[in-house]
Design a protein around this motif. Structure first.
Motif, short mmCIF file in Angstrom:
data_model
loop_
_atom_site.label_atom_id
_atom_site.label_comp_id
_atom_site.label_asym_id
_atom_site.label_seq_id
_atom_site.Cartn_x
_atom_site.Cartn_y
_atom_site.Cartn_z
N PRO A 47 21.86 -22.44 0.60
CA PRO A 47 20.92 -22.56 -0.52
C PRO A 47 21.17 -23.80 -1.38
O PRO A 47 20.83 -23.83 -2.55
N THR A 48 21.77 -24.84 -0.80
CA THR A 48 22.19 -26.01 -1.56
C THR A 48 21.09 -26.59 -2.43
O THR A 48 21.30 -26.90 -3.60
N PHE A 49 19.89 -26.74 -1.92
CA PHE A 49 18.85 -27.42 -2.67
C PHE A 49 17.99 -26.47 -3.50
O PHE A 49 17.22 -26.93 -4.34
N VAL A 50 18.12 -25.17 -3.30
CA VAL A 50 17.32 -24.21 -4.07
C VAL A 50 18.19 -23.32 -4.95
O VAL A 50 17.67 -22.47 -5.65
N VAL A 51 19.47 -23.48 -4.93
CA VAL A 51 20.49 -22.73 -5.68
C VAL A 51 20.67 -21.31 -5.14
O VAL A 51 21.79 -20.86 -4.97
N SER A 52 19.59 -20.58 -4.85
CA SER A 52 19.76 -19.23 -4.30
C SER A 52 18.63 -18.88 -3.34
O SER A 52 17.52 -19.40 -3.45
N ARG A 53 18.97 -18.02 -2.40
CA ARG A 53 17.99 -17.49 -1.44
C ARG A 53 18.17 -15.98 -1.37
O ARG A 53 19.29 -15.48 -1.41
N SER A 64 16.47 -9.97 7.65
CA SER A 64 15.50 -10.67 8.49
C SER A 64 15.60 -12.17 8.26
O SER A 64 16.01 -12.63 7.20
N GLY A 65 15.23 -12.93 9.27
CA GLY A 65 15.26 -14.38 9.17
C GLY A 65 16.66 -14.93 9.30
O GLY A 65 17.64 -14.21 9.42
N SER A 66 16.74 -16.26 9.26
CA SER A 66 18.04 -16.91 9.40
C SER A 66 18.62 -17.20 8.02
O SER A 66 17.89 -17.45 7.06
N VAL A 67 19.93 -17.14 7.93
CA VAL A 67 20.63 -17.44 6.69
C VAL A 67 21.02 -18.92 6.73
O VAL A 67 21.75 -19.35 7.63
N THR A 68 20.50 -19.67 5.77
CA THR A 68 20.83 -21.09 5.67
C THR A 68 21.39 -21.37 4.28
O THR A 68 21.24 -20.57 3.36
N GLU A 120 20.37 -8.98 -12.09
CA GLU A 120 20.22 -7.57 -12.45
C GLU A 120 18.88 -7.01 -12.01
O GLU A 120 18.71 -5.79 -11.93
N ASP A 121 17.94 -7.87 -11.68
CA ASP A 121 16.64 -7.42 -11.17
C ASP A 121 16.70 -7.04 -9.69
O ASP A 121 15.68 -6.65 -9.11
N HIS A 122 17.87 -7.17 -9.08
CA HIS A 122 18.05 -6.89 -7.66
C HIS A 122 19.21 -5.91 -7.46
O HIS A 122 20.25 -6.26 -6.90
N PRO A 123 19.04 -4.66 -7.91
CA PRO A 123 20.15 -3.71 -7.81
C PRO A 123 20.50 -3.32 -6.38
O PRO A 123 21.61 -2.87 -6.11
N ASN A 124 19.56 -3.49 -5.45
CA ASN A 124 19.82 -3.13 -4.06
C ASN A 124 20.19 -4.38 -3.26
O ASN A 124 19.54 -4.73 -2.29
N SER A 125 21.23 -5.07 -3.73
CA SER A 125 21.60 -6.31 -3.07
C SER A 125 23.11 -6.47 -2.98
O SER A 125 23.87 -5.87 -3.74
N VAL A 126 23.50 -7.28 -2.03
CA VAL A 126 24.85 -7.80 -1.91
C VAL A 126 24.73 -9.27 -2.29
O VAL A 126 23.84 -9.96 -1.80
N VAL A 127 25.60 -9.74 -3.17
CA VAL A 127 25.54 -11.12 -3.65
C VAL A 127 26.73 -11.89 -3.09
O VAL A 127 27.87 -11.46 -3.20
N ASP A 153 18.90 -1.16 4.34
CA ASP A 153 20.14 -1.83 3.96
C ASP A 153 19.89 -2.70 2.73
O ASP A 153 18.75 -3.03 2.41
N PRO A 154 20.96 -3.13 2.06
CA PRO A 154 20.77 -4.02 0.90
C PRO A 154 20.25 -5.39 1.33
O PRO A 154 20.49 -5.84 2.44
N GLU A 155 19.54 -6.03 0.41
CA GLU A 155 19.16 -7.42 0.64
C GLU A 155 20.39 -8.28 0.39
O GLU A 155 21.36 -7.84 -0.24
N LEU A 156 20.35 -9.50 0.88
CA LEU A 156 21.45 -10.44 0.69
C LEU A 156 20.96 -11.56 -0.22
O LEU A 156 19.97 -12.22 0.07
N ILE A 157 21.66 -11.77 -1.33
CA ILE A 157 21.38 -12.90 -2.21
C ILE A 157 22.51 -13.90 -2.01
O ILE A 157 23.67 -13.60 -2.23
N HIS A 158 22.14 -15.09 -1.59
CA HIS A 158 23.10 -16.15 -1.26
C HIS A 158 22.93 -17.26 -2.29
O HIS A 158 21.86 -17.87 -2.40
N ILE A 159 23.97 -17.51 -3.08
CA ILE A 159 23.91 -18.46 -4.19
C ILE A 159 24.86 -19.63 -3.93
O ILE A 159 26.01 -19.42 -3.54
N ASP A 160 24.39 -20.84 -4.20
CA ASP A 160 25.25 -22.01 -4.20
C ASP A 160 25.51 -22.37 -5.66
O ASP A 160 24.74 -23.08 -6.29
N ALA A 161 26.59 -21.83 -6.21
CA ALA A 161 26.90 -22.02 -7.63
C ALA A 161 27.49 -23.39 -7.93
O ALA A 161 27.64 -23.75 -9.09
N TYR A 162 27.80 -24.13 -6.91
CA TYR A 162 28.39 -25.46 -7.11
C TYR A 162 27.50 -26.34 -7.98
O TYR A 162 27.98 -27.13 -8.78
#
Length: 106
Positions: free
Chosen positions: A58-64, A52-56, A95-102, A72-81
């Motif tokens: 995560p530059t300023f928050v590190v992860s969304r 749900s929602g738009s994927v933007t 590890e607290d999000h086992p039902n996710s795609v990272v 379906d799995p949730e999506l964790i989007h990380i800006d590791a830079y």
């Protein structure tokens, strides 16, 4: 495999296709210069995963975390830079999000 994708719409479409193939526990690491299409690809993944929602970026928050619309799995989007150490990555508590795609942009 190597894919050459020439525009943003095709990058999103490829991400959506791949997103439909992914399962909870899958990790994807994206590496590329600014403007290479990493976030555009991840937007497509979000469509394929039916989040749900738009994927933007995560530059300023590190992860969304993008919640799914169904089972379906949730999506964790990380800006590791912006991460400066492995400890900061561990602080994300993935590890607290086992039902996710990272997806991690590097």
């Amino acid at each position: 495999m190597k894919y050459v994708i020439v525009d943003a719409n095709k990058m999103r479409a490829f991400g959506a296709y791949l997103g439909k193939q992914l399962r909870a526990g899958d990790y994807i690491v994206l590496n590329g210069q600014l403007g290479a299409g990493k976030t555009t690809f991840t937007q497509g993944l979000g469509q394929g995963l039916n989040v749900s929602g738009s994927v933007t970026s995560p530059t300023f928050v590190v992860s969304r975390i993008h919640k799914p619309r169904s089972n379906d799995p949730e999506l964790i989007h990380i800006d590791a830079y912006r991460l400066e150490s492995a400890e900061q990555l561990m602080d994300l508590d993935l590890e607290d999000h086992p039902n996710s795609v990272v997806v991690m942009e590097w």
